[in-house]
Design a protein around this motif. Structure first.
Motif, PDB file in Angstrom:
ATOM      1  N   TRP A 124       0.845  -1.185   0.000  1.00 19.61           N
ATOM      2  CA  TRP A 124       0.000   0.000   0.000  1.00 19.61           C
ATOM      3  C   TRP A 124       0.888   1.245   0.000  1.00 19.61           C
ATOM      4  CZ3 TRP A 124      -2.960  -1.451   5.135  1.00 19.61           C
ATOM      5  CH2 TRP A 124      -3.536  -2.724   4.994  1.00 19.61           C
ATOM      6  N   SER A 125       0.314   2.381  -0.301  1.00 24.60           N
ATOM      7  CA  SER A 125       1.074   3.627  -0.233  1.00 24.60           C
ATOM      8  C   SER A 125       0.151   4.771   0.152  1.00 24.60           C
ATOM      9  CB  SER A 125       1.758   3.924  -1.574  1.00 24.60           C
ATOM     10  OG  SER A 125       0.794   4.119  -2.598  1.00 24.60           O
ATOM     11  N   ALA A 126       0.760   5.918   0.498  1.00 23.12           N
ATOM     12  CA  ALA A 126       0.006   7.102   0.884  1.00 23.12           C
ATOM     13  C   ALA A 126       0.585   8.322   0.185  1.00 23.12           C
ATOM     14  CB  ALA A 126       0.037   7.299   2.392  1.00 23.12           C
ATOM     15  N   THR A 127      -0.292   9.201  -0.244  1.00 20.76           N
ATOM     16  CA  THR A 127       0.090  10.505  -0.769  1.00 20.76           C
ATOM     17  C   THR A 127      -0.373  11.548   0.226  1.00 20.76           C
ATOM     18  OG1 THR A 127      -0.177   9.758  -3.052  1.00 20.76           O
ATOM     19  CG2 THR A 127      -0.184  12.137  -2.671  1.00 20.76           C
ATOM     20  N   PHE A 128       0.564  12.394   0.687  1.00 19.10           N
ATOM     21  CA  PHE A 128       0.238  13.394   1.698  1.00 19.10           C
ATOM     22  C   PHE A 128      -0.027  14.739   1.040  1.00 19.10           C
ATOM     23  CE2 PHE A 128       2.734  10.179   3.892  1.00 19.10           C
ATOM     24  CZ  PHE A 128       1.956   9.951   5.021  1.00 19.10           C
ATOM     25  N   VAL A 129      -1.118  15.370   1.436  1.00 19.32           N
ATOM     26  CA  VAL A 129      -1.470  16.679   0.898  1.00 19.32           C
ATOM     27  C   VAL A 129      -1.962  17.574   2.024  1.00 19.32           C
ATOM     28  CG1 VAL A 129      -2.064  15.824  -1.406  1.00 19.32           C
ATOM     29  CG2 VAL A 129      -3.820  15.913   0.364  1.00 19.32           C
ATOM     30  N   ASP A 130      -1.870  18.868   1.792  1.00 21.69           N
ATOM     31  CA  ASP A 130      -2.438  19.856   2.705  1.00 21.69           C
ATOM     32  C   ASP A 130      -3.949  19.866   2.478  1.00 21.69           C
ATOM     33  OD1 ASP A 130      -3.308  22.054   4.118  1.00 21.69           O
ATOM     34  OD2 ASP A 130      -1.786  23.426   3.330  1.00 21.69           O
ATOM     35  N   THR A 131      -4.710  19.442   3.469  1.00 20.29           N
ATOM     36  CA  THR A 131      -6.156  19.317   3.290  1.00 20.29           C
ATOM     37  C   THR A 131      -6.864  20.667   3.248  1.00 20.29           C
ATOM     38  OG1 THR A 131      -6.345  18.885   5.672  1.00 20.29           O
ATOM     39  CG2 THR A 131      -6.349  16.989   4.199  1.00 20.29           C
ATOM     40  N   ASP A 132      -6.142  21.757   3.503  1.00 16.30           N
ATOM     41  CA  ASP A 132      -6.722  23.078   3.258  1.00 16.30           C
ATOM     42  C   ASP A 132      -6.773  23.394   1.763  1.00 16.30           C
ATOM     43  OD1 ASP A 132      -7.249  23.644   5.873  1.00 16.30           O
ATOM     44  OD2 ASP A 132      -5.439  24.817   6.216  1.00 16.30           O
ATOM     45  N   ASP A 133      -5.970  22.685   0.991  1.00 21.65           N
ATOM     46  CA  ASP A 133      -5.945  22.853  -0.460  1.00 21.65           C
ATOM     47  C   ASP A 133      -6.806  21.758  -1.078  1.00 21.65           C
ATOM     48  OD1 ASP A 133      -5.403  23.116  -3.148  1.00 21.65           O
ATOM     49  OD2 ASP A 133      -3.229  23.321  -2.898  1.00 21.65           O
ATOM     50  N   LEU A 134      -8.086  22.020  -1.183  1.00 19.98           N
ATOM     51  CA  LEU A 134      -9.017  20.991  -1.639  1.00 19.98           C
ATOM     52  C   LEU A 134      -8.742  20.551  -3.069  1.00 19.98           C
ATOM     53  CD1 LEU A 134     -12.306  22.353  -0.055  1.00 19.98           C
ATOM     54  CD2 LEU A 134     -10.778  20.583   0.838  1.00 19.98           C
ATOM     55  N   ALA A 135      -8.271  21.469  -3.895  1.00 22.98           N
ATOM     56  CA  ALA A 135      -7.921  21.102  -5.266  1.00 22.98           C
ATOM     57  C   ALA A 135      -6.774  20.099  -5.275  1.00 22.98           C
ATOM     58  CB  ALA A 135      -7.545  22.344  -6.064  1.00 22.98           C
ATOM     59  N   ALA A 136      -5.811  20.266  -4.364  1.00 26.04           N
ATOM     60  CA  ALA A 136      -4.689  19.328  -4.278  1.00 26.04           C
ATOM     61  C   ALA A 136      -5.162  17.962  -3.790  1.00 26.04           C
ATOM     62  CB  ALA A 136      -3.613  19.885  -3.348  1.00 26.04           C
ATOM     63  N   VAL A 137      -6.102  17.960  -2.870  1.00 27.70           N
ATOM     64  CA  VAL A 137      -6.663  16.689  -2.394  1.00 27.70           C
ATOM     65  C   VAL A 137      -7.290  15.943  -3.570  1.00 27.70           C
ATOM     66  CG1 VAL A 137      -8.386  15.611  -0.907  1.00 27.70           C
ATOM     67  CG2 VAL A 137      -7.059  17.555  -0.055  1.00 27.70           C
ATOM     68  N   GLU A 138      -8.122  16.645  -4.321  1.00 27.43           N
ATOM     69  CA  GLU A 138      -8.809  16.007  -5.443  1.00 27.43           C
ATOM     70  C   GLU A 138      -7.828  15.547  -6.514  1.00 27.43           C
ATOM     71  OE1 GLU A 138     -13.148  15.918  -6.992  1.00 27.43           O
ATOM     72  OE2 GLU A 138     -12.489  17.752  -6.002  1.00 27.43           O
ATOM     73  N   ALA A 139      -6.812  16.358  -6.755  1.00 29.46           N
ATOM     74  CA  ALA A 139      -5.831  16.006  -7.787  1.00 29.46           C
ATOM     75  C   ALA A 139      -5.000  14.788  -7.405  1.00 29.46           C
ATOM     76  CB  ALA A 139      -4.914  17.198  -8.053  1.00 29.46           C
ATOM     77  N   ALA A 140      -4.847  14.542  -6.108  1.00 31.42           N
ATOM     78  CA  ALA A 140      -4.024  13.416  -5.655  1.00 31.42           C
ATOM     79  C   ALA A 140      -4.733  12.074  -5.789  1.00 31.42           C
ATOM     80  CB  ALA A 140      -3.609  13.636  -4.202  1.00 31.42           C
ATOM     81  N   ILE A 141      -6.031  12.090  -5.968  1.00 27.87           N
ATOM     82  CA  ILE A 141      -6.802  10.850  -6.074  1.00 27.87           C
ATOM     83  C   ILE A 141      -6.644  10.255  -7.471  1.00 27.87           C
ATOM     84  CG2 ILE A 141      -9.131   9.867  -6.000  1.00 27.87           C
ATOM     85  CD1 ILE A 141      -9.851  12.131  -4.025  1.00 27.87           C
ATOM     86  N   ASP A 142      -6.365   8.958  -7.525  1.00 23.52           N
ATOM     87  CA  ASP A 142      -6.293   8.279  -8.815  1.00 23.52           C
ATOM     88  C   ASP A 142      -7.136   7.003  -8.766  1.00 23.52           C
ATOM     89  OD1 ASP A 142      -4.771   6.217  -7.604  1.00 23.52           O
ATOM     90  OD2 ASP A 142      -2.876   7.186  -8.119  1.00 23.52           O
ATOM     91  N   GLU A 143      -7.052   6.187  -9.792  1.00 26.19           N
ATOM     92  CA  GLU A 143      -7.914   5.009  -9.898  1.00 26.19           C
ATOM     93  C   GLU A 143      -7.616   3.964  -8.823  1.00 26.19           C
ATOM     94  OE1 GLU A 143      -5.201   2.669 -13.277  1.00 26.19           O
ATOM     95  OE2 GLU A 143      -7.221   3.386 -13.756  1.00 26.19           O
TER      96      GLU A 143
END
Length: 428
Positions: free
Chosen positions: A128-147
């Motif tokens: 498994w893996s994790a991508t860390f993002v600043d959750t105040d940046d909602l666009a970055a959260v959405e962009a980090a999601i993949d299939e």
């Protein structure tokens, strides 16, 4: 006793517990037993086939531990859930039914340092893996999601900085992508916030902290809203496809209890992250006073934070209950009873001053814990967040010039007096 119309403080005392049918004992007994006698061979077979609910072996379920899980579920407004051995165990238990090799989660960069380490290194051993993002940046959260993304993960009130997450926005993103939102509610507790009311699918706790509240035992919990459709996308085969170990049973067919039953019948069975009944008993007793304690924790934290903000020896206080905080308005929405009792203080003088401050404390205890009745202090950069890279420390709110305070339920003036004398030492 699980009547959903009772108020929080009533549920904290009564939920999950009835007088013991054998003895009439009013407090939940400590069922210190490894195994439980079957009525007959047919009863045993039904239990093992998941055709009947009951107790088999304490690695799976135990009456004391089950009472605790039921109480936390009532407080969180969950359909069901499990208690396990620690907060870290709860995180793995939450992910286990969702993940396969090659899958990932998108997680807040503002997490407890041990969680960042677990998600950065340990879960990779499962593929498994994790991508860390600043959750105040909602666009970055959405962009980090993949299939291959299988969940979003955040904390209600981030440890150590006390930042408040926009749970409604995070839940909206999760819904758009057909994945669950997992929220660590340890620092808020259900007294301040019930994340499922903001759209969370799963809630995890380190019960070690505020729920127990007395620094005696470790524990964790995973609560399920029971509202997620595990069969909708094909992303969660552990829940949506036949389970060979149970003769082709599909856990999703169990409805709102699908995740909970899988966590018991597969997760606890095979991972063995079991809570011991004595630990569950301590936590049950702690929860009885949760509302009373949290009210004092929050009142003290607000008073201490206001004092610190006006002290010239302090550069910054991150408490979201201060009007100066960028999270103040969000806190009033997500945690309307208050912003918790955990926050950081940036001390003038940097790393050396922080170390001197910690060593000078008399009332505060220098420990790697939070949520105790006692006020606690730690320097995250040299302890809880030490394994992180410098950039990760800053992103997590644990820079070298920061100390974390967990404000207890002592007299607030005594807490302030201890901080005052310790800051004087730190500046000398």
């Amino acid at each position: 006793m699980t009547a959903p119309n009772f108020a929080f403080d009533t549920l904290a005392v009564h939920a999950g517990a009835e007088p013991d049918t054998a003895t009439g004992a009013r407090q939940v007994p400590i069922y210190q037993s490894t195994a439980f006698v079957f009525k007959n061979a047919d009863h045993a077979a039904k239990l093992f086939n998941l055709e009947e609910v009951g107790f088999i072996y304490s690695r799976l379920t135990n009456p004391t531990v089950q009472a605790l899980a039921a109480r936390i579920a009532a407080l969180e407004g969950a359909a069901g859930g499990i208690a396990c051995s620690s907060g870290h165990a709860a995180q793995i238990m939450a992910l286990f039914p969702l993940m396969q090799p090659g899958c990932n989660i998108v997680a807040s960069s503002r997490l407890y340092g041990g969680t960042v380490t677990q998600f950065t290194h340990t879960i990779r051993r499962f593929g498994w893996s994790a991508t860390f993002v600043d959750t105040d940046d909602l666009a970055a959260v959405e962009a980090a999601i993949d299939e291959n993304t299988r969940a979003l993960f955040c904390e209600t009130i981030a440890n150590p900085g006390g930042y408040v997450t926009d749970l409604d926005a995070m839940a909206g993103i999760a819904d758009r992508h057909g994945i669950p939102l997992i929220v660590d509610n340890t620092t808020a507790t259900p007294w301040l916030c019930r994340p499922m009311e903001h759209g969370a699918t799963l809630v995890v706790h380190s019960t070690t902290k505020y729920l127990t509240g007395n620094g005696t035992v470790t524990g964790g919990a995973v609560m399920d809203s029971g509202t997620f459709d595990w069969s909708a996308s094909g992303k969660f085969p552990a829940l949506s496809e036949p389970e060979p170990a149970y003769h082709g049973l599909t856990f999703a067919s169990l409805g709102a209890m699908a995740f909970t039953f899988h966590s018991i019948a597969v997760g606890l069975r095979d991972l063995g992250m079991t809570m011991n009944p004595q630990g569950a008993h301590y936590t049950l007793m702690g929860i009885e006073t949760l509302g009373l304690r949290m009210e004092r924790h929050v009142a003290n934290a607000r008073k201490v934070a206001e004092w610190l903000e006006n002290d010239p020896r302090v550069e910054r206080v991150t408490y979201a209950g201060l009007p100066s905080s960028p999270y103040y308005e969000r806190s009033r929405k997500i945690t309307p009873k208050g912003a918790g009792a955990l926050f950081t203080v940036t001390v003038k003088g940097g790393y050396d001053a922080c170390v001197k401050l910690v060593d000078a404390m008399k009332l505060f205890s220098h420990v790697a814990n939070l949520g105790d009745t006692r006020s606690l202090v730690i320097h995250p950069a040299s302890t809880t967040h030490r394994q992180l890279e410098a950039e990760q420390q800053v992103a997590a709110g644990a820079a070298p010039n920061v100390v974390r305070l967990s404000i207890g339920i002592e007299d607030a003036d005594d807490i302030i007096s201890d901080l005052d004398q310790a800051l004087s030492v730190a500046m000398s």
